[in-house]
Scaffold this active site. Structure first.
Site, PDB file in Angstrom:
ATOM      1  N   ALA A 152     120.739  96.616 -33.134  1.00 62.36           N
ATOM      2  CA  ALA A 152     120.506  95.233 -33.542  1.00 62.36           C
ATOM      3  C   ALA A 152     119.762  94.532 -32.409  1.00 62.36           C
ATOM      4  O   ALA A 152     119.816  94.982 -31.262  1.00 62.36           O
ATOM      5  CB  ALA A 152     121.836  94.545 -33.812  1.00 62.36           C
TER       6      ALA A 152
ATOM      7  N   GLY B 158     122.919  99.721 -34.226  1.00 63.62           N
ATOM      8  CA  GLY B 158     122.519  99.429 -35.608  1.00 63.62           C
ATOM      9  C   GLY B 158     121.409 100.355 -36.081  1.00 63.62           C
ATOM     10  O   GLY B 158     121.273 100.603 -37.284  1.00 63.62           O
TER      11      GLY B 158
ATOM     12  N   GLU C  87     123.105 103.358 -37.269  1.00 68.26           N
ATOM     13  CA  GLU C  87     123.774 103.006 -38.535  1.00 68.26           C
ATOM     14  C   GLU C  87     122.761 102.953 -39.679  1.00 68.26           C
ATOM     15  O   GLU C  87     123.032 103.407 -40.787  1.00 68.26           O
ATOM     16  CB  GLU C  87     124.499 101.660 -38.379  1.00 68.26           C
ATOM     17  CG  GLU C  87     125.692 101.789 -37.436  1.00 68.26           C
ATOM     18  CD  GLU C  87     126.321 100.441 -37.097  1.00 68.26           C
ATOM     19  OE1 GLU C  87     125.593  99.564 -36.593  1.00 68.26           O
ATOM     20  OE2 GLU C  87     127.515 100.268 -37.335  1.00 68.26           O
TER      21      GLU C  87
ATOM     22  N   GLU D 126     127.522 100.279 -28.489  1.00 63.17           N
ATOM     23  CA  GLU D 126     128.002  98.887 -28.571  1.00 63.17           C
ATOM     24  C   GLU D 126     129.107  98.593 -27.569  1.00 63.17           C
ATOM     25  O   GLU D 126     129.259  97.462 -27.116  1.00 63.17           O
ATOM     26  CB  GLU D 126     128.510  98.595 -29.996  1.00 63.17           C
ATOM     27  CG  GLU D 126     127.407  98.450 -31.042  1.00 63.17           C
ATOM     28  CD  GLU D 126     127.032  99.762 -31.715  1.00 63.17           C
ATOM     29  OE1 GLU D 126     127.349 100.848 -31.155  1.00 63.17           O
ATOM     30  OE2 GLU D 126     126.406  99.713 -32.785  1.00 63.17           O
TER      31      GLU D 126
HETATM   32  N1  CO8 Z   1     117.771  94.390 -28.700  1.00 62.79           N
HETATM   33  C1  CO8 Z   1     116.792  93.646 -28.153  1.00 62.79           C
HETATM   34  N2  CO8 Z   1     115.897  94.134 -27.281  1.00 62.79           N
HETATM   35  C2  CO8 Z   1     116.006  95.437 -26.938  1.00 62.79           C
HETATM   36  C3  CO8 Z   1     117.006  96.272 -27.459  1.00 62.79           C
HETATM   37  C4  CO8 Z   1     117.918  95.699 -28.400  1.00 62.79           C
HETATM   38  N3  CO8 Z   1     118.878  96.419 -28.984  1.00 62.79           N
HETATM   39  N4  CO8 Z   1     116.874  97.505 -26.926  1.00 62.79           N
HETATM   40  C5  CO8 Z   1     115.822  97.441 -26.110  1.00 62.79           C
HETATM   41  N5  CO8 Z   1     115.300  96.208 -26.104  1.00 62.79           N
HETATM   42  C6  CO8 Z   1     114.159  95.707 -25.343  1.00 62.79           C
HETATM   43  C7  CO8 Z   1     114.544  95.484 -23.871  1.00 62.79           C
HETATM   44  O1  CO8 Z   1     115.143  94.216 -23.683  1.00 62.79           O
HETATM   45  C8  CO8 Z   1     113.195  95.617 -23.207  1.00 62.79           C
HETATM   46  O2  CO8 Z   1     112.479  94.401 -23.395  1.00 62.79           O
HETATM   47  P1  CO8 Z   1     111.608  93.803 -22.153  1.00 62.79           P
HETATM   48  O3  CO8 Z   1     110.503  94.819 -21.971  1.00 62.79           O
HETATM   49  O4  CO8 Z   1     111.132  92.493 -22.707  1.00 62.79           O
HETATM   50  O5  CO8 Z   1     112.537  93.708 -20.978  1.00 62.79           O
HETATM   51  C9  CO8 Z   1     112.487  96.680 -24.051  1.00 62.79           C
HETATM   52  O6  CO8 Z   1     113.162  96.714 -25.307  1.00 62.79           O
HETATM   53  C10 CO8 Z   1     112.619  98.055 -23.440  1.00 62.79           C
HETATM   54  O7  CO8 Z   1     113.963  98.272 -23.059  1.00 62.79           O
HETATM   55  P2  CO8 Z   1     114.382  98.791 -21.598  1.00 62.79           P
HETATM   56  O8  CO8 Z   1     113.545  98.149 -20.563  1.00 62.79           O
HETATM   57  O9  CO8 Z   1     115.866  98.649 -21.480  1.00 62.79           O
HETATM   58  O10 CO8 Z   1     113.923 100.328 -21.749  1.00 62.79           O
HETATM   59  P3  CO8 Z   1     114.631 101.640 -21.182  1.00 62.79           P
HETATM   60  O11 CO8 Z   1     113.699 102.741 -21.586  1.00 62.79           O
HETATM   61  O12 CO8 Z   1     115.016 101.488 -19.750  1.00 62.79           O
HETATM   62  O13 CO8 Z   1     116.001 101.782 -22.010  1.00 62.79           O
HETATM   63  C11 CO8 Z   1     117.360 101.760 -23.983  1.00 62.79           C
HETATM   64  C12 CO8 Z   1     115.959 101.954 -23.407  1.00 62.79           C
HETATM   65  C13 CO8 Z   1     118.297 102.859 -23.489  1.00 62.79           C
HETATM   66  C14 CO8 Z   1     117.207 101.852 -25.492  1.00 62.79           C
HETATM   67  C15 CO8 Z   1     117.899 100.385 -23.543  1.00 62.79           C
HETATM   68  O14 CO8 Z   1     116.938  99.384 -23.855  1.00 62.79           O
HETATM   69  C16 CO8 Z   1     119.185  99.994 -24.227  1.00 62.79           C
HETATM   70  O15 CO8 Z   1     120.245 100.428 -23.798  1.00 62.79           O
HETATM   71  N6  CO8 Z   1     119.083  99.185 -25.286  1.00 62.79           N
HETATM   72  C17 CO8 Z   1     120.247  98.666 -25.973  1.00 62.79           C
HETATM   73  C18 CO8 Z   1     120.903  99.717 -26.785  1.00 62.79           C
HETATM   74  C19 CO8 Z   1     122.115  99.148 -27.447  1.00 62.79           C
HETATM   75  O16 CO8 Z   1     123.055  98.702 -26.826  1.00 62.79           O
HETATM   76  N7  CO8 Z   1     122.086  99.181 -28.778  1.00 62.79           N
HETATM   77  C20 CO8 Z   1     123.177  98.653 -29.561  1.00 62.79           C
HETATM   78  C21 CO8 Z   1     122.903  97.232 -29.836  1.00 62.79           C
HETATM   79  S1  CO8 Z   1     124.301  96.429 -30.571  1.00 62.79           S
HETATM   80  C22 CO8 Z   1     124.138  96.770 -32.193  1.00 62.79           C
HETATM   81  O17 CO8 Z   1     123.274  97.441 -32.614  1.00 62.79           O
HETATM   82  C23 CO8 Z   1     125.115  96.146 -33.141  1.00 62.79           C
HETATM   83  C24 CO8 Z   1     125.715  94.915 -32.605  1.00 62.79           C
HETATM   84  C25 CO8 Z   1     124.773  93.744 -32.574  1.00 62.79           C
HETATM   85  C26 CO8 Z   1     125.290  92.576 -31.754  1.00 62.79           C
HETATM   86  C27 CO8 Z   1     124.696  92.523 -30.362  1.00 62.79           C
HETATM   87  C28 CO8 Z   1     124.981  91.254 -29.624  1.00 62.79           C
HETATM   88  C29 CO8 Z   1     126.379  91.102 -29.133  1.00 62.79           C
END
Ligand code: CO8
Length: 267
Positions: A75, A118, A121, A141
């Protein structure tokens, strides 16, 4: 090969679509800079497309992909950062997830790169998954102080079993495409650049089958695990909303946005 690259529905920006002569609609998530994070508008466009696809007789099967780099990193955390439990309970996203869940035609997922939260999912709402060798699956998450909220705790457990699902959900670690294939999460692993083509070829085979039989076959297979699913989904949804009231959620989200490690206190 797809011929029509114009949007299946005019005005859609967060997805790309193409309809092939063999009655396969390909939907590609299109927010590459945010790793295809599932913002509400993107989910809306996917679900609107599926609503139209349901009654389109020229279309027998759907391919859902994030393209060659990433399927979806979850998400959109920035969009959901300030939501309260009540916001989560009233969220229009639930409507969109419901449409995706109830889509009646076969849907093949073509997965590359990160397929997380998400995103994982959403992938599990597909009926068959093909993944590139470098794809990574996970439900991280917990690192945000929350849990999966679109069926991840239920579908992942059904698909790969309790112990492996617990490992992913409780540690936030990722699973490789090879592991995911062994565990039964995906049907096939291939080279990343072949993923979409393979999924489209599979979809074209399915699209040639009698469509009513295909629809009822899908529905029947889903019934195999539907019994407990509804109860589990409802519980997960409430637990997910509740966690938005915790300090740990605020800490997890702040840590992600500020690119630092979180410190959780159980509050
Ligand atoms: N949402 C928004 N932006 C994101 C997300 C995301 N899920 N994932 C990555 N991005 C963005 C980063 O903020 C970054 O943006 P910017 O260049 O502007 O800083 C860009 O994408 C690239 O990300 P990274 O710099 O972190 O890239 P890496 O290659 O170092 O890492 C990862 C990639 C491993 C995918 C890392 O970005 C990460 O861990 N992302 C989040 C993964 C995560 O936690 N997913 C689960 C999300 S929660 C969910 O899906 C359900 C619940 C929703 C509620 C959330 C709020 C409480």
């Amino acid at each position: 090969m797809p011929i029509d690259m114009s949007p299946y529905i005019a005005g859609h920006k967060e997805i790309l679509t193409s309809l092939s002569p063999d009655r396969v609609l390909t939907i590609q998530l299109n927010r590459p800079k945010a790793y295809n994070a599932l913002c509400t508008q993107l989910l809306k466009e996917v679900s609107e497309t599926l609503v139209q696809a349901t009654t389109d007789d020229n279309l027998h099967c759907v391919v859902l992909t994030g393209g060659l780099k990433n399927f979806a990193a979850g998400a959109d955390i920035t969009e959901m950062a300030d939501k309260t439990p009540v916001d989560v309970l009233n969220d229009s996203r639930q409507l969109y997830w419901g449409i995706i869940r109830n889509f009646s035609k076969p849907m093949v997922g073509a997965i590359n790169g990160f397929c997380l939260g998400g995103g994982c999912e959403l992938a599990m709402h597909c009926d068959i998954l093909i993944a590139g060798r470098t794809a990574q699956f996970g439900q991280p998450e917990i690192n945000l102080g929350i849990i999966p909220g679109a069926g991840g705790t239920q579908r992942l457990t059904q698909m790969i079993g309790k112990s492996k699902a617990m490992k992913l959900i409780l540690t936030g670690q990722f699973m490789s495409a090879d592991e995911a294939e062994k565990a039964g999460l995906i049907a096939e692993v291939c080279e990343p650049e072949q993923t979409i083509e393979k999924a489209q070829s599979l979809a074209a085979i399915i699209a040639k089958k009698p469509p009513i039989a295909a629809r009822l076959a899908k529905e029947s297979v889903l019934k195999a695990s539907d019994g407990l699913l509804q109860e589990g989904l409802a519980f997960e949804r409430k637990a997910f909303a509740l966690l938005f009231a915790t300090q740990d959620k605020a800490e997890g989200v702040d840590a992600f946005m500020n690119k630092r490690k979180p410190t959780f206190k159980g509050r």
